[in-house]
Design an enzyme around this catalytic site. Sequence first.
Site, PDB file in Angstrom:
ATOM      1  N   HIS A 101       0.883  -1.173   0.000  1.00 33.38           N
ATOM      2  CA  HIS A 101       0.000   0.000   0.000  1.00 33.38           C
ATOM      3  C   HIS A 101       0.922   1.225   0.000  1.00 33.38           C
ATOM      4  O   HIS A 101       2.027   1.170   0.561  1.00 33.38           O
ATOM      5  CB  HIS A 101      -0.845   0.108   1.264  1.00 33.38           C
ATOM      6  CG  HIS A 101      -1.767  -1.038   1.545  1.00 33.38           C
ATOM      7  ND1 HIS A 101      -1.358  -2.196   2.132  1.00 33.38           N
ATOM      8  CD2 HIS A 101      -3.102  -1.165   1.351  1.00 33.38           C
ATOM      9  CE1 HIS A 101      -2.393  -3.009   2.286  1.00 33.38           C
ATOM     10  NE2 HIS A 101      -3.472  -2.407   1.816  1.00 33.38           N
ATOM     11  N   ASP A 104       2.337   1.944   3.361  1.00 32.22           N
ATOM     12  CA  ASP A 104       3.259   0.942   3.933  1.00 32.22           C
ATOM     13  C   ASP A 104       4.700   1.331   3.654  1.00 32.22           C
ATOM     14  O   ASP A 104       5.596   0.975   4.412  1.00 32.22           O
ATOM     15  CB  ASP A 104       3.115  -0.442   3.273  1.00 32.22           C
ATOM     16  CG  ASP A 104       1.737  -1.029   3.362  1.00 32.22           C
ATOM     17  OD1 ASP A 104       1.004  -0.663   4.279  1.00 32.22           O
ATOM     18  OD2 ASP A 104       1.416  -1.882   2.501  1.00 32.22           O
ATOM     19  N   GLU A 232     -10.631  -7.095  -4.631  1.00 31.26           N
ATOM     20  CA  GLU A 232     -10.387  -8.158  -3.642  1.00 31.26           C
ATOM     21  C   GLU A 232     -11.637  -8.266  -2.772  1.00 31.26           C
ATOM     22  O   GLU A 232     -11.844  -7.438  -1.876  1.00 31.26           O
ATOM     23  CB  GLU A 232      -9.155  -7.809  -2.804  1.00 31.26           C
ATOM     24  CG  GLU A 232      -8.812  -8.882  -1.790  1.00 31.26           C
ATOM     25  CD  GLU A 232      -7.575  -8.525  -0.967  1.00 31.26           C
ATOM     26  OE1 GLU A 232      -6.596  -7.965  -1.516  1.00 31.26           O
ATOM     27  OE2 GLU A 232      -7.591  -8.813   0.240  1.00 31.26           O
ATOM     28  N   ASP A 307     -11.024 -11.846  10.420  1.00 33.10           N
ATOM     29  CA  ASP A 307      -9.954 -12.091   9.458  1.00 33.10           C
ATOM     30  C   ASP A 307      -8.652 -12.299  10.232  1.00 33.10           C
ATOM     31  O   ASP A 307      -7.995 -11.333  10.602  1.00 33.10           O
ATOM     32  CB  ASP A 307      -9.875 -10.811   8.594  1.00 33.10           C
ATOM     33  CG  ASP A 307      -9.131 -10.997   7.316  1.00 33.10           C
ATOM     34  OD1 ASP A 307      -8.817 -12.145   6.963  1.00 33.10           O
ATOM     35  OD2 ASP A 307      -8.862  -9.974   6.645  1.00 33.10           O
ATOM     36  N   ASP A 309      -5.925 -13.833   9.186  1.00 37.42           N
ATOM     37  CA  ASP A 309      -4.740 -13.702   8.315  1.00 37.42           C
ATOM     38  C   ASP A 309      -3.582 -14.592   8.754  1.00 37.42           C
ATOM     39  O   ASP A 309      -2.451 -14.130   8.932  1.00 37.42           O
ATOM     40  CB  ASP A 309      -4.254 -12.229   8.294  1.00 37.42           C
ATOM     41  CG  ASP A 309      -5.124 -11.343   7.416  1.00 37.42           C
ATOM     42  OD1 ASP A 309      -5.917 -11.868   6.623  1.00 37.42           O
ATOM     43  OD2 ASP A 309      -4.988 -10.100   7.519  1.00 37.42           O
TER      44      ASP A 309
HETATM   45  C1  XUL Z   1      -7.592  -6.734   4.365  1.00 36.70           C
HETATM   46  C2  XUL Z   1      -6.789  -7.090   3.179  1.00 36.70           C
HETATM   47  C3  XUL Z   1      -5.941  -6.014   2.600  1.00 36.70           C
HETATM   48  C4  XUL Z   1      -5.829  -6.079   1.135  1.00 36.70           C
HETATM   49  C5  XUL Z   1      -5.093  -4.915   0.517  1.00 36.70           C
HETATM   50  O1  XUL Z   1      -8.424  -7.730   4.809  1.00 36.70           O
HETATM   51  O2  XUL Z   1      -6.809  -8.227   2.751  1.00 36.70           O
HETATM   52  O3  XUL Z   1      -4.704  -6.070   3.210  1.00 36.70           O
HETATM   53  O4  XUL Z   1      -5.195  -7.250   0.708  1.00 36.70           O
HETATM   54  O5  XUL Z   1      -5.626  -3.693   0.872  1.00 36.70           O
HETATM   55 CO    CO Z   2      -5.762  -9.190   1.245  1.00 36.58          CO
END
Ligand code: XUL
Ligand code: CO
Length: 438
Positions: A101, A104, A232, A307, A309
């Site tokens: 991003h 970032d 996304e 989420d 991750d």
């Molecule tokens: C958030 C997510 C983001 C996108 C990019 O859930 O996945 O990090 O991948 O903005």
């Molecule tokens: Co993502």
Amino acid sequence: MKEYFSDIQKINYEGAESKNPLSFKFYDPERVILGKKMKEHLPFAMAWWHNLCAGGTDMFGRDTADKSFGCEKGSMAHARAKVDAGFEFMQKLGIEYFCFHDVDIVPEAEDINETNRRLDEISDYILEKMEQTGIKCLWGTANMFSNPRFMNGAGSTNSADVYCFAAAQVKKALDITVKLGGRGYVFWGGREGYETLLNTDVKFEEENIARLMKMAVRYGRSVGFTGDFYIEPKPKEPMKHQYDFDAATAIGFLRKYGLDKDFKLNIEANHATLAGHTFQHDLRISAINGMLGSVDANQGDLLLGWDTDEFPYSVYETTMCMYEIIKAGGLTGGLNFDAKNRRPSNTPEDMFHAFILGMDTFALGLIKAARLIEDGRIDRFVKERYSSFESGIGRKIVNDETSLEELATYAENMGAPEIPSSGRQEYLESVVNSVLFS
Ligand code: XUL
Ligand code: CO
């Protein structure tokens, strides 16, 4: 040049028998599978935000991992140190791509002109590193969800001024993505959604998002961006309702607004499961619509409603994912580890363990998916299951050579049809197990 991970050497493939924790057990980049090298099947990418920025802060506590890289956070020296550390990290793991991003890679300034100047400076530096190492940019994006100005969304905001600010960020993030030769540009609609219909004009918001995307396509193409734009999808979090709920919803949106020629989807595993789907479901829906572009490779926790991750560790999931990707003819994008260490895994060494886990899990998934395809039992079963459409009245239906009247007459003369053949789900699941564990 300062070494940031001086305790860690280059991570090599040592095979499944190796007990060296800092080695790949399955990821053997040069190994050929179905006529292609593993590293070509698996274009892995590092997500700048999780790996180089996030230190484990959650709703109840601050950072546990030190991502200062010896610098004052928020300074340009820190931004440069992250570039150095990131490239060292990717080189040591053999990761060939990164995603970012705008905010970032530089600290956001009060004035957007200063932020943009910083972006120019850091992208020059990143470009230098890319030329030295051969590492490439998978995709870029603009963070239009963290700053309070985006509390009501970016493309979906109620403020025309904020909308313009979002446009400026997209324009600059596209410029930087083009400069770095990115394969794609992502729109993750973090706050493109709503909390209550009592204050929301959904139709207006969706139209405005489409307008922003159209302008982005027009601008991107005019400055030489030849890659894919991606949506996304994610159903919720941070908003209660998000417009890009899942692959099917995003495809409908893209087609409605004539964006489907320029956009594909970036499917994230944990977003698919939040939408109540499997990862492979959203991959399949994207693929059959010609929209499977890229993947955010992570894993959720089905006991939790958010989420998480996580770095992928389920070989079952990655096998099914790679099965879909191989069948779709591969990715034009890549496999971005949009994944983070668990908060208590807070040392630099843990960053390596996480990527080794993720890369090995995908390598195993690839090996097993190729075996499932070569084995052929699943494909043969599916083909046979629809064989009544290969001849007679079935053939006429798929050739569009019949009418409702003809089918009705056929049925009336036939009497009651036989019960269709068994779906044999348990047998097929045992085929998967026998391929996975042999
Ligand atoms: C958030 C997510 C983001 C996108 C990019 O859930 O996945 O990090 O991948 O903005
Ligand atoms: Co993502």
